[in-house]
Design an enzyme around this catalytic site. Sequence first.
Site, PDB file in Angstrom:
ATOM      1  N   THR A 127       0.873  -1.348   0.014  1.00 26.67           N
ATOM      2  CA  THR A 127       0.023   0.163   0.089  1.00 26.67           C
ATOM      3  C   THR A 127       0.797   1.235  -0.029  1.00 26.67           C
ATOM      4  OG1 THR A 127      -0.137  -0.600   2.238  1.00 26.67           O
ATOM      5  CG2 THR A 127      -2.063  -0.978   1.226  1.00 26.67           C
ATOM      6  N   GLY A 156      -5.510   1.495   8.089  1.00 25.90           N
ATOM      7  CA  GLY A 156      -4.162   1.481   8.133  1.00 25.90           C
ATOM      8  C   GLY A 156      -3.241   3.030   7.759  1.00 25.90           C
ATOM      9  N   ALA A 157      -3.594   3.732   6.907  1.00 29.74           N
ATOM     10  CA  ALA A 157      -2.731   4.810   6.430  1.00 29.74           C
ATOM     11  C   ALA A 157      -3.097   5.993   7.620  1.00 29.74           C
ATOM     12  CB  ALA A 157      -3.345   5.356   5.294  1.00 29.74           C
ATOM     13  N   ASN A 183      -0.224  10.914   0.369  1.00 32.21           N
ATOM     14  CA  ASN A 183       0.921  10.920  -0.739  1.00 32.21           C
ATOM     15  C   ASN A 183      -0.071  10.460  -1.990  1.00 32.21           C
ATOM     16  OD1 ASN A 183       2.765  10.056  -2.713  1.00 32.21           O
ATOM     17  ND2 ASN A 183       3.958   8.785  -1.398  1.00 32.21           N
ATOM     18  N   THR A 205       1.386   7.164  -4.040  1.00 30.17           N
ATOM     19  CA  THR A 205       0.823   5.932  -3.416  1.00 30.17           C
ATOM     20  C   THR A 205      -0.660   5.714  -3.224  1.00 30.17           C
ATOM     21  OG1 THR A 205       1.513   6.642  -1.335  1.00 30.17           O
ATOM     22  CG2 THR A 205       3.033   5.263  -2.348  1.00 30.17           C
ATOM     23  N   LYS A 245      -7.997  10.301   5.684  1.00 28.66           N
ATOM     24  CA  LYS A 245      -8.855   9.032   5.846  1.00 28.66           C
ATOM     25  C   LYS A 245      -8.207   8.048   5.103  1.00 28.66           C
ATOM     26  CE  LYS A 245     -12.750  11.684   5.107  1.00 28.66           C
ATOM     27  NZ  LYS A 245     -14.067  12.110   5.176  1.00 28.66           N
ATOM     28  N   VAL A 255      -8.248   5.392   1.513  1.00 25.20           N
ATOM     29  CA  VAL A 255      -8.680   5.292   0.186  1.00 25.20           C
ATOM     30  C   VAL A 255      -8.568   4.040  -0.374  1.00 25.20           C
ATOM     31  CG1 VAL A 255      -6.380   5.906  -0.878  1.00 25.20           C
ATOM     32  CG2 VAL A 255      -8.589   6.977  -1.654  1.00 25.20           C
ATOM     33  N   GLY A 256      -7.740   3.116   0.236  1.00 23.69           N
ATOM     34  CA  GLY A 256      -7.563   2.024  -0.770  1.00 23.69           C
ATOM     35  C   GLY A 256      -8.721   1.028  -0.957  1.00 23.69           C
ATOM     36  N   GLU A 257      -9.656   1.081  -0.013  1.00 27.57           N
ATOM     37  CA  GLU A 257     -11.095   0.256  -0.331  1.00 27.57           C
ATOM     38  C   GLU A 257     -12.140   0.979  -1.120  1.00 27.57           C
ATOM     39  OE1 GLU A 257     -10.590  -3.030   3.163  1.00 27.57           O
ATOM     40  OE2 GLU A 257     -11.834  -1.417   3.567  1.00 27.57           O
TER      41      GLU A 257
HETATM   42 MO1  MOS Z   1      -9.265  -5.610   4.403  1.00 31.17          MO
HETATM   43  S1  MOS Z   1     -10.771  -6.795   3.757  1.00 31.17           S
HETATM   44  O1  MOS Z   1      -9.779  -5.386   6.111  1.00 31.17           O
HETATM   45  O2  MOS Z   1      -7.645  -6.382   4.283  1.00 31.17           O
END
Ligand code: MOS
Length: 729
Positions: free
Chosen positions: A468, A509-510, A616, A619, A686, A688-690
């Site tokens: 990520t 996570g971020a 960033n 990324t 916040k 953004v990956g999902e």
């Molecule tokens: Mo996500 S489905 O909490 O890795």
Amino acid sequence: MKFDDLDDNYQGDLALVGKTTSRIDGPLKTSGLAPYAYERHDVTGPQLVAYPVGAAIAKGRIASIDADAARSAPGVVDVILTTDVKPLPLSDWNTASLFGGAEVQHYHQAVAVVVAETFEQARAGAALLDIKYETTPAEFDLEAAHDRLSKDDVDPAADTGDFDDAFGNADVKLDETYRTACQSHAMMEPHATVANWEGDKLTVWTSNQMVQWTVEALATTLDMPAENIRVDSPYVGGGFGAKLFLRAECVLAALAARKTGQPVKMMLPRGMVFNNTTHRSATIQRIRIGASSDGKIVALGHDNTSGALPDGSGENATSQTLKFYGSKSFLVRNQVATLGLPESNAMRAPGEASGLMALEIAMDEMAEKLSLDPVEFRIRNDAQVDPLDSGRPFSQRNFVECLKTGAEKFGWTPRTGPGELERDGMWLIGTGVAGAYRGSPATKSGARVRLVEGGKLIVETDMTDIGTGSYTIIAQTAAEMLGLPIEKVDVILGDSAFPVSSGSGGQWGAASSTAGVYAACLDLRKKIAGRLENAGADVSFANGEVKFENGSMPLARIAATGELVGEDDAEFGDARDKYVVSTFGAHFTEVGVHAATGTIRVRRMLAVCDAGRILNPLTARSQVIGAMTMGVGAALMEHLAVDTKRGFFANHDLAGYEVPVHADIPRQEVIFIDGQDPHAGPLQAKGVGELGLCGVSAAIANAVYNATGVRVRDYPVTLDKLLEGLPAV
Ligand code: MOS
């Protein structure tokens, strides 16, 4: 620190956070030097290799195992049978047993592990096991289970405003059912672990998203104290939720290492990943929308059925429906059918990814019924406060801006129906839009920062980087806070010996992990100030120096008198309770459908994302284009084919389980709405990956409809579902 109110926000100017920064781990990864779990040859003495055997039935018990041939096969050191081990205790994060006992709960559940000198010997030995089963009947077909279940047994997630009355009397109504398929994470790196015991202390070098959860789960499963366990997971080749939890390969490696008295490594063979680990459940979703003739939703109903093993929770595909659009009445229900398939569990944007695949087609269909442009229909039904709790506003919500910006940048032509067919040679061309919604939780996250000789800063946290960009945004944060160039910061991740972080999951996570690093840096700044005499209150950090009232000093000189350590964690309190903290977006796509064959090609994609401060842009963009690619897979290809007689996923490899490749993916554009969410955390960021996955598949399905006039409500949208309805060539 406790993040409670706006005063806890970072107030200074930002030189690095929010700026495009190349991955600091990029050179290691592109040169092959980043060590993944299965490559940790250096961490122990000579390692034995373990190969797993999975159950060949979905439900029942093992009658007998003849292991004689395997035990005497060349190179085989040991064979551990599930029938030789008591059922291992289940951690909070596991539904099916990982090993032990004669009972079989799902196909490819681990039933034996063969340990040998080499991989080939272990695999050959595993093939010699002679296992006899007694099968018990079970249900594997979600359709059949769904038909039998009664909605009356379900506790509604929302039942407000007399839905039946509002829907019954609405001017315009939609009542349709949508289906999503079982999907696999199919991450590039299969689950892998190297395990080693020193006395009663266990170390596992593994591939996992959540280091502390895994420490605790191992402690439960192996019935040993957590303090005797070290988990190290510095590089993860993709997880998408499949590596949130302790899985069998880690347990088997640990058991094998203990029994043989030697370090053992094990990778789950690709062909076992699909049935041995977790998947995203299929869903059957009935959506009802009632609206007044001016396009305001008055009734929103969503009934979702998914499947799970006994005590599993299934796929909560209704979660976005509670927060996304306003309505006078809601009826939202989730039910879980007990199935004997492998364990269904979290996969990227669990809940919303599946839910929006249905809801955002329904919104498209409803717009047409109302003779409204689908962008306009969504704008008319935007909610600025929690639709089910008027006292709770969104911390920040720029959904309308996402739609408007996207429509402009994409070149969206407003429309009120499928319109005239548009052709480019043999290709029928269509465009589609969908909204995106995903919650943005934050969880407690800790870090330690050490200012060492030479003025270098070392960041230590058990945070993971699952591809990520965690390494990079953490380095940016630490460098920012201490006024150092990014080259002066070393980030070490994934080791349970370090402070406990949020880990990587649920797109928390971020924002969480950088908040923890921020808190640790504040602590270090105090310690640095404490080492200065007469520094005064006004201390600042820039250009590798600390500046104070009467002068400045290089950090290298401060560190020369001994290492300084800052440590803290960030916790999230009231500020986040008063608001709904979520992320929003809009997806626009153009597809071509071959007029003769029905082949679907995505031609261009645009995502507009509203996710607070983007830490960033480089990324973050990679996260979003990866998610958009995953959305293409869900829309057009990904489908775990259930053998409804024998209860397993038949296409359990990457030959049969199709995911997009480069040739499937066209130009992708990502726009971030410039925002800083003051209630989200100290860096106003916040996740953004999902978000990037949410809504993509519906935008594609809507574009296919626009191209062909054929409405497919059953994912994946494949050409066989189009052929009959295609217009005459
Ligand atoms: Mo996500 S489905 O909490 O890795």
